[in-house]
Write a protein that holds these residues in place. Structure first.
Motif, short mmCIF file in Angstrom:
data_model
loop_
_atom_site.label_atom_id
_atom_site.label_comp_id
_atom_site.label_asym_id
_atom_site.label_seq_id
_atom_site.Cartn_x
_atom_site.Cartn_y
_atom_site.Cartn_z
N UNK A 154 5.85 -8.15 9.64
CA UNK A 154 5.96 -7.45 10.90
C UNK A 154 4.67 -6.73 11.23
N UNK A 155 4.50 -6.39 12.51
CA UNK A 155 3.30 -5.70 12.98
C UNK A 155 3.72 -4.68 14.03
N UNK A 156 3.38 -3.42 13.82
CA UNK A 156 3.78 -2.36 14.75
C UNK A 156 2.65 -1.38 14.99
N UNK A 157 2.61 -0.84 16.20
CA UNK A 157 1.73 0.28 16.52
C UNK A 157 2.56 1.55 16.40
N UNK A 158 2.05 2.54 15.65
CA UNK A 158 2.76 3.80 15.46
C UNK A 158 1.81 4.96 15.74
N UNK A 159 2.39 6.13 15.93
CA UNK A 159 1.59 7.33 16.16
C UNK A 159 1.19 7.93 14.82
N UNK A 160 -0.07 8.31 14.69
CA UNK A 160 -0.58 8.92 13.47
C UNK A 160 -0.27 10.41 13.47
N UNK B 49 0.31 -1.11 11.71
CA UNK B 49 0.92 -1.30 10.39
C UNK B 49 1.34 -2.75 10.25
N UNK B 50 0.93 -3.38 9.16
CA UNK B 50 1.46 -4.68 8.77
C UNK B 50 2.46 -4.42 7.65
N UNK C 109 14.10 2.51 6.18
CA UNK C 109 13.80 3.17 4.92
C UNK C 109 13.53 2.12 3.83
N UNK C 110 12.45 2.31 3.10
CA UNK C 110 12.08 1.38 2.03
C UNK C 110 11.14 0.27 2.45
N UNK C 111 10.79 0.19 3.73
CA UNK C 111 9.91 -0.88 4.20
C UNK C 111 8.56 -0.86 3.47
N UNK C 112 8.14 -1.98 2.87
CA UNK C 112 6.82 -2.03 2.23
C UNK C 112 5.72 -2.18 3.28
N UNK C 113 4.72 -1.31 3.22
CA UNK C 113 3.58 -1.36 4.13
C UNK C 113 2.46 -2.12 3.43
N UNK C 114 1.98 -3.19 4.07
CA UNK C 114 1.00 -4.07 3.45
C UNK C 114 -0.43 -3.80 3.92
N UNK C 115 -0.59 -3.20 5.09
CA UNK C 115 -1.93 -2.85 5.56
C UNK C 115 -1.83 -1.78 6.63
N UNK C 116 -2.89 -0.99 6.75
CA UNK C 116 -2.99 0.09 7.73
C UNK C 116 -4.36 -0.01 8.38
N UNK C 117 -4.37 -0.04 9.71
CA UNK C 117 -5.64 -0.11 10.44
C UNK C 117 -5.57 0.82 11.64
N UNK C 118 -6.71 1.37 12.08
CA UNK C 118 -6.70 2.18 13.31
C UNK C 118 -6.52 1.29 14.54
N UNK D 252 0.84 -1.20 0.00
CA UNK D 252 0.00 0.00 0.00
C UNK D 252 0.87 1.25 0.00
N UNK D 253 2.01 1.16 0.67
CA UNK D 253 2.90 2.32 0.79
C UNK D 253 4.34 1.85 0.91
N UNK D 254 5.26 2.75 0.62
CA UNK D 254 6.69 2.53 0.83
C UNK D 254 7.17 3.57 1.83
N UNK D 255 8.07 3.18 2.71
CA UNK D 255 8.47 4.00 3.84
C UNK D 255 9.68 4.88 3.53
#
Length: 248
Positions: free
Chosen positions: A110-116, A68-69, A138-147, A18-21
């Motif tokens: 991977x699975x992480x909680x981050x601040x929006x 973030x997945x 840097x460059x980490x592919x983001x596969x899903x985003x959830x609240x 979905x996104x690249x970091x």
């Protein structure tokens, strides 16, 4: 009547990022071992087509934190191993990979909680989701985003047994004169919270477990943004500390 057929459980999946970091952490060394260990880590998640539609993120502004997945893209291996050596256990004790948070996993997820920190458009017009308190290279592919849902995702009574609390042992950090002068000359807009980021990362001692506590003259380097931060660990009779030598 149409039917929705389920995919076979053993069928391989194809995932589209979905996104690249774009991260303040440029390589693996120095990245916090868990999200939230530094308040000063910032990253931009550059949303990729066809997901770069603001409608897809409508309402996300009300979420203070996000799940973030992602893929551990620098830890992908052809073969997986059933046991790993977590740094929190000193790097000596083996436990099962599914009992750990190791990046070396069968599917490298991977699975992480981050601040929006909000959605915006960058100078190139690309849709960007800004996050903080993260552990992404840097460059980490983001596969899903959830609240993040506090009432469902927070379990205060949860336990693990060998890593139930955040690490509290931190080394004092001293910036030598050259490093202080270099920091003073850096624009804060391009390098937000840089001093705090460096202090947090090196104070937790990012060295491999087998090197910790040793008296060594080795100089280490970690990349933050486009800078190489050089530091060393100094032992004396009363205290161990970290000396930051240069920031350039």
């Amino acid at each position: 009547m149409s039917r929705h057929l389920s995919r076979p459980a053993n069928e391989a999946l194809t995932l589209t990022p979905i996104a690249l970091t774009r991260s303040c952490f440029r390589d693996k060394f120095g990245v916090p071992r868990q999200p939230g260990l530094t308040r000063f880590a910032h990253a931009d998640l550059v949303i990729q087509p066809p997901f770069d539609r603001e409608d897809a993120f409508r309402g996300l502004e009300s979420a203070s934190h996000l799940w973030l997945t992602f893929q551990f893209h620098e830890a992908v291996r052809a073969e997986w191993r059933p046991v790993v050596r977590p740094p929190r256990l000193g790097g000596n004790k083996k436990i099962g990979v599914f009992a750990s948070r190791s990046p070396f996993r069968p599917n490298s997820l991977g699975l992480s909680v981050v601040r929006n920190e909000g959605l915006c458009r960058d100078d190139g017009g690309r849709l960007v989701l800004r996050v903080g308190d993260h552990d992404l290279i840097d460059g980490t592919p983001i596969l899903d985003i959830k609240p993040y849902l506090p009432f469902a995702d927070s379990v205060p009574e949860a336990s693990l047994g060998w890593a139930d609390s955040a690490p509290t042992e931190r080394l004092p950090v001293v910036f030598l004169d050259e490093a202080e002068q270099q920091l003073a000359g850096l624009p804060a807009v391009e390098y937000p919270d840089l001093r705090g980021l460096i202090e947090d990362v090196v104070s937790y001692d990012p060295r491999p477990s087998f090197r910790r506590g040793r008296d060594e003259e080795r100089i280490y380097g970690a990349h933050f943004y486009d800078l190489n931060v050089r530091f060393r660990f100094v032992h004396n009779e009363s205290q161990e500390r970290v000396e930051v030598l240069t920031v350039c």
